[in-house]
Design a protein around this motif. Structure first.
Motif, mmCIF file in Angstrom:
data_model
loop_
_atom_site.group_PDB
_atom_site.id
_atom_site.type_symbol
_atom_site.label_atom_id
_atom_site.label_comp_id
_atom_site.label_asym_id
_atom_site.label_seq_id
_atom_site.Cartn_x
_atom_site.Cartn_y
_atom_site.Cartn_z
ATOM 1 N N ARG A 145 -16.214 -25.265 -24.361
ATOM 2 C CA ARG A 145 -14.896 -24.790 -24.174
ATOM 3 C C ARG A 145 -14.141 -25.308 -23.173
ATOM 4 N NH1 ARG A 145 -15.119 -18.260 -23.072
ATOM 5 N NH2 ARG A 145 -15.644 -18.467 -25.313
ATOM 6 N N GLU A 146 -14.955 -25.590 -21.984
ATOM 7 C CA GLU A 146 -14.294 -26.508 -20.837
ATOM 8 C C GLU A 146 -13.591 -27.660 -21.154
ATOM 9 O OE1 GLU A 146 -17.421 -26.165 -18.086
ATOM 10 O OE2 GLU A 146 -16.966 -24.274 -17.015
ATOM 11 N N ARG A 147 -14.625 -28.483 -22.066
ATOM 12 C CA ARG A 147 -14.200 -29.873 -22.470
ATOM 13 C C ARG A 147 -12.856 -29.750 -23.298
ATOM 14 N NH1 ARG A 147 -19.684 -30.595 -23.389
ATOM 15 N NH2 ARG A 147 -19.289 -30.276 -25.904
ATOM 16 N N ALA A 148 -12.918 -28.677 -24.196
ATOM 17 C CA ALA A 148 -11.672 -28.555 -24.807
ATOM 18 C C ALA A 148 -10.367 -27.940 -23.916
ATOM 19 C CB ALA A 148 -11.955 -27.149 -26.009
ATOM 20 N N GLU A 180 -9.233 -31.261 -22.339
ATOM 21 C CA GLU A 180 -8.499 -31.985 -23.272
ATOM 22 C C GLU A 180 -7.063 -31.362 -23.500
ATOM 23 O OE1 GLU A 180 -7.551 -35.019 -25.983
ATOM 24 O OE2 GLU A 180 -9.150 -34.871 -24.446
ATOM 25 N N GLN A 181 -7.083 -30.113 -23.395
ATOM 26 C CA GLN A 181 -5.652 -29.562 -23.603
ATOM 27 C C GLN A 181 -4.545 -29.758 -22.597
ATOM 28 O OE1 GLN A 181 -4.467 -28.182 -26.239
ATOM 29 N NE2 GLN A 181 -2.379 -27.690 -25.386
ATOM 30 N N ARG A 182 -5.352 -29.857 -21.424
ATOM 31 C CA ARG A 182 -4.448 -30.113 -20.136
ATOM 32 C C ARG A 182 -4.371 -31.451 -20.149
ATOM 33 N NH1 ARG A 182 -8.614 -26.766 -17.949
ATOM 34 N NH2 ARG A 182 -9.535 -28.513 -17.033
ATOM 35 N N ARG A 183 -4.983 -32.341 -20.397
ATOM 36 C CA ARG A 183 -4.667 -33.663 -20.649
ATOM 37 C C ARG A 183 -3.587 -33.943 -21.725
ATOM 38 N NH1 ARG A 183 -5.051 -38.255 -23.657
ATOM 39 N NH2 ARG A 183 -6.293 -36.953 -25.327
ATOM 40 N N ARG A 184 -3.606 -33.232 -22.629
ATOM 41 C CA ARG A 184 -2.446 -33.735 -23.701
ATOM 42 C C ARG A 184 -1.204 -33.224 -23.049
ATOM 43 N NH1 ARG A 184 -5.593 -31.763 -29.317
ATOM 44 N NH2 ARG A 184 -6.944 -33.646 -29.544
ATOM 45 N N GLU A 185 -1.198 -31.967 -22.473
ATOM 46 C CA GLU A 185 0.152 -31.349 -21.710
ATOM 47 C C GLU A 185 0.456 -32.149 -20.839
ATOM 48 O OE1 GLU A 185 2.852 -28.285 -21.636
ATOM 49 O OE2 GLU A 185 1.393 -28.799 -22.809
ATOM 50 N N ARG A 186 -0.387 -32.808 -20.111
ATOM 51 C CA ARG A 186 0.286 -33.935 -18.984
ATOM 52 C C ARG A 186 0.923 -34.981 -19.806
ATOM 53 N NH1 ARG A 186 -4.806 -32.498 -16.367
ATOM 54 N NH2 ARG A 186 -5.475 -34.622 -16.971
#
Length: 308
Positions: A202-205, A208-214
């Motif tokens: 869950r933390e990895r997902a 990844e979501q935060r990276r994509r948002e950035r």
């Protein structure tokens, strides 16, 4: 077509030719520089100001007879040295030289102006003399005379202090976009691999979501930056055109002021000429009346003689 190059030859010609052709010559040179893509030269030429007739005569002297202006500067230096040292006899001698030399310079300027096609009656010789005399008293004026680019006649009051340019401080710091916002925490240093806790799926997902948002925000900001830079370029071009228009309008006002001053000088001369001619007319009227009376007296005498 005139070779504008860096504008040096055009500038010299502008200040050598009679002022009446200044505006047209300047406009043609600016247009040619713009067509050639030389914006800096176009700006430099557009900023030039039209000289008065008196200033033009002094410029003509500096450009055509620079050796005379060099002698003027030397004499000015000697005068100031004599005044500082209170050398009375030398000061009197130099003062006499000053008067004689200024008279010779005025005569030389008048000769050059007449050769350029300006009638002697339209030459403000008193203003030329005042400018050259001021150059002997003020080192700053002497240096400006030497440039051959005066725009106004001078007096002992001088030209005033030259305004200093506003400077923009340029530092070696990074661009603002690369700096952290005030109060924004710095990224923590990476922990040694042995100390990194195990991460759940869950933390990895979420990471990844935060990276994509950035990444998405970065792409949006890149697009906004491109749009903003294009808008900045358009605004700069518009500002440049507005500044050029304002500068041209200012030149027009200055040119009109110079023309009005010249017309006022000519009007004053014309009024004085009318007064002289009115006086001559009245004198002629008195002489004519006296002559008519004399003719009448002689005619009466002849009539009396014939009656006898």
């Amino acid at each position: 077509m005139t070779d504008v190059r860096d504008g040096t030859e055009v500038i010299r010609r502008l200040y050598e030719e009679p002022p009446e052709g200044f505006v047209a010559t300047r406009a043609a040179a600016v247009e040619e520089a713009r067509r050639g893509g030389d914006r800096e030269t176009a700006k430099r030429l557009a900023a030039l100001k039209k000289p008065t007739v008196a200033a033009w005569m002094v410029n003509l002297l500096a450009l055509k007879r620079p050796e005379l202006i060099g002698e003027l500067v030397e004499l000015a230096t000697a005068l100031r040295a004599a005044q500082r040292d209170l050398q009375g006899e030398q000061l009197r001698e130099l003062s006499n030289q000053r008067r004689q030399f200024v008279s010779a310079l005025v005569a030389a300027a008048r000769k050059l102006a007449v050769a350029a096609g300006v009638p002697t009656g339209k030459l403000p010789l008193a203003e030329v003399e005042a400018t050259l005399t001021a150059a002997l008293a003020e080192p700053e004026i002497a240096e400006q005379v030497r440039t051959g680019r005066l725009i106004r006649a001078a007096t002992y009051a001088g030209f005033g202090e030259v305004p200093r340019p506003r400077l923009r401080l340029v530092t070696g710091d990074a661009d603002q976009d690369d700096l952290a916002e005030p109060g924004e925490p710095e990224e923590p240093d990476e922990q040694p691999e042995s100390e990194v806790p195990r991460i759940s799926a869950r933390e990895r997902a979420a990471a990844e979501q935060r990276r994509r948002e950035r990444e998405r925000k970065r792409r949006e900001l890149d697009r906004e930056l491109s749009v903003a830079m294009a808008a900045e370029r358009r605004a700069d071009d518009q500002l440049e055109r507005a500044e050029a228009a304002e500068r041209d309008a200012g030149h027009l006002v200055e040119d009109l002021d110079a023309e009005l001053a010249e017309l006022e000088r000519r009007r004053t001369e014309a009024v004085a000429d009318v007064a002289r001619r009115k006086l001559a007319r009245r004198t002629a009227e008195r002489e004519s009346a006296a002559a008519r009376r004399r003719v009448g007296d002689v005619q009466a005498a002849l009539d009396d003689l014939a009656a006898d």
